[in-house]
Design a protein around this motif. Structure first.
Motif, PDB file in Angstrom:
ATOM      1  N   ASP A 186       0.783  -1.204  -0.095  1.00 28.89           N
ATOM      2  CA  ASP A 186       0.047   0.215   0.042  1.00 28.89           C
ATOM      3  C   ASP A 186       0.996   1.249   0.040  1.00 28.89           C
ATOM      4  N   GLU A 225      -3.903   5.930   2.177  1.00 29.32           N
ATOM      5  CA  GLU A 225      -3.819   5.102   1.199  1.00 29.32           C
ATOM      6  C   GLU A 225      -4.188   5.598  -0.334  1.00 29.32           C
ATOM      7  N   GLY A 258      -2.998   0.529  -3.753  1.00 25.63           N
ATOM      8  CA  GLY A 258      -3.089  -0.738  -3.278  1.00 25.63           C
ATOM      9  C   GLY A 258      -2.705  -1.589  -4.406  1.00 25.63           C
TER      10      GLY A 258
HETATM   11 MG    MG Z   1      -6.461  -1.228  -0.573  1.00 24.99          MG
END
Ligand code: MG
Ligand code: 4AD
Length: 456
Positions: free
Chosen positions: A371, A379, A382
């Motif tokens: 991440d 975030e 990902g």
């Molecule tokens: Mg994610």
């Protein structure tokens, strides 16, 4: 006469030429017998000042102009005696297309809240802030394509209607032509003859193309029925998903880092005025921070190291940190904003926290997921190295109760000439938030879709 866009007019060095501009009135005021009109056509955050003298034929008509009205003006570009602008247009001819009823026009001179503007979809992009947001969003989209095209990734369009749940989180919007109010029907009677939904990610289909064409990327809408009313979640958002054969997790991290740096640099270069606006009005220090991020290496840390750092910090969190826990945004923000102060890539998460397709490490406990966390947003990316070993992939699917038959087409990639490969997904709106400093994700997409909100 050919029309010039205001963006170009503002950069014309030689004055004295005759030009036509078209746009919408930002302000119109009369000083003695001169009329001053600020006209904006959306090409630039700055407006062009038009000066109207009583001697021109359209004078009387232009005196009636109200904020928001639309018109065409032809005149001579001259150096402006006023401070804060280099040039202005001395009107000679004008045509009004549409007037506004000043008392009903919702955009008044005062500053409006972003929440208020979200409710008036048509006028929102006429404001300075949203004009800038959508020019930057456009520039970012351009940069996404230029980055991958330069590196010979093929742009692939993966389907929007699918029969799989890539992330396994069950956050699917179902697609059906059956009337939910009429009972006694099953999926066999439905349009596709099976359960169908809107895609949460184009990854699985993307992998099929990467394991044939080497390097691909998708850039399209994705949908998640997550009931999260946060400033970081949308039910419909855009994702950029590159996938590259023969890339391992380290190549994947390098690609993600280069990619983020490229799109930031590109926007700083292409949209200096809009970025200046965000720096002054939305998030002071924004440009300096972005420049710092572009010129330094992203920190890389395993999940296990991150957990240790969080525990050792003695910081008070609402959610307790222990190995195996899903990191909450308070933990991610502490790491990125307080501890490290710049983007961090976390890797090697517990297997139990991640989807079935991630490569399992030899400790059997962790997978090669990654991440990318950035200050202010959390975030933003990902991704992972993919499990390319057939037997291990099948074991993992069994463990998660996934029906092998449903994924037969995907498992084929591991049956016939399987190769190591990796990819990631960038949340495009989170990237726009990051670059502009806008607080709420609803304010960086033209029409936001969130729980209990489906306007326009
Ligand atoms: Mg994610
Ligand atoms: O981390 P996610 O769930 O990863 C995937 O979907 C992978 N299949 C991607 C891949 O490896 N090809 O989602 C990727 C990114 C997140 O990091 C986040 O930036 C964004 O998508 N995202 C959202 N953005 C807005 N609203 C939501 N509800 C989002 N959910 C995820």
């Amino acid at each position: 006469m050919k029309r010039e866009r205001i963006k170009h007019v503002l950069s014309i060095v030689e004055t004295g030429s005759s030009i036509t501009v078209k746009g919408w009135v930002r302000t119109c005021r009369k000083v003695k017998d001169l009329i001053f009109i600020e006209i904006n056509d959306g090409s630039d955050i700055e407006s062009l000042q038009v000066v109207v003298e009583p001697k021109i034929e359209a004078y009387k008509q232009l005196a009636e102009l109200t904020t928001g009205s639309s018109l065409s003006v032809t005149g001579t570009l001259v150096e402006s005696p006023a401070a804060g602008q280099r040039v202005e247009l001395n009107a000679e001819e004008a045509e009004i297309y549409g007037l506004t009823d000043a008392s009903a026009y919702p955009l008044q001179k005062k500053r409006h809240s972003f929440e208020f503007l979200r409710e008036i979809a048509h006028l929102r992009p006429r404001t300075n802030t949203f004009g800038a947001v959508f020019r930057v969003r456009n520039s970012l989209a351009h940069a996404v394509h230029s980055f991958f095209q330069q590196r010979e990734f093929l742009y692939v369009n993966t389907p929007i209607i699918t029969a799989n749940d890539c992330e396994g989180a069950g956050e699917l919007f179902h697609v059906t032509t059956l009337d939910p109010l009429k009972q006694n029907k099953d999926y066999g009677d439905d349009f596709f003859g099976k359960k169908a939904s809107l895609t949460v990610s184009g990854q699985l289909e993307g992998e099929l193309f990467a394991t044939a064409l080497d390097r691909i990327y998708t850039f399209g809408p994705t949908f998640r029925a997550e009931n999260s009313n946060t400033s970081r979640h949308l039910a419909e958002f855009w994702m950029v998903e590159p996938e590259a054969a023969f890339n391992d997790i380290n190549d994947n991290m390098d690609l993600a880092e280069d990619f983020l740096k490229h799109i930031i640099l590109s926007v700083l270069d292409e949209c200096p005025k809009d970025m200046d606006f965000f720096d002054k009005r939305i998030k002071p220090g924004l440009i300096k921070n972005l420049e710092k991020i572009v010129s330094s290496k992203f920190e890389r840390m395993t999940y296990t190291e991150a957990v240790k750092t969080l525990i050792d910090s003695k910081e008070k969190f609402n959610f307790k940190v222990e190995w195996g826990c899903d990191l909450q945004s308070e933990h991610e923000r502490f790491l990125v904003e307080k501890k490290i102060g710049s983007p961090v890539i976390l890797t090697d998460y517990p297997r139990t926290l991640k989807p079935f397709y991630m490569y399992c490490n030899s400790d059997s406990k962790t997978v090669r997921g990654m991440d990318v966390l950035v200050p202010g947003v959390g975030e933003i990316i990902g991704g992972s190295e993919r499990e390319y070993r057939l037997d291990l992939l099948l074991d993992r699917m069994k463990e998660l109760n996934l029906n092998e038959e449903d994924y037969d087409w995907y498992i084929d990639t591991r049956r016939f000439g399987t190769v190591p490969h990796s990819g990631f997904g960038l949340g495009f709106e989170r990237a726009v938030q990051f670059v502009t400093g806008m607080e709420n994700i609803r304010d960086v997409i033209p029409f936001a879709r969130t729980p209990k909100n489906l306007k326009f």
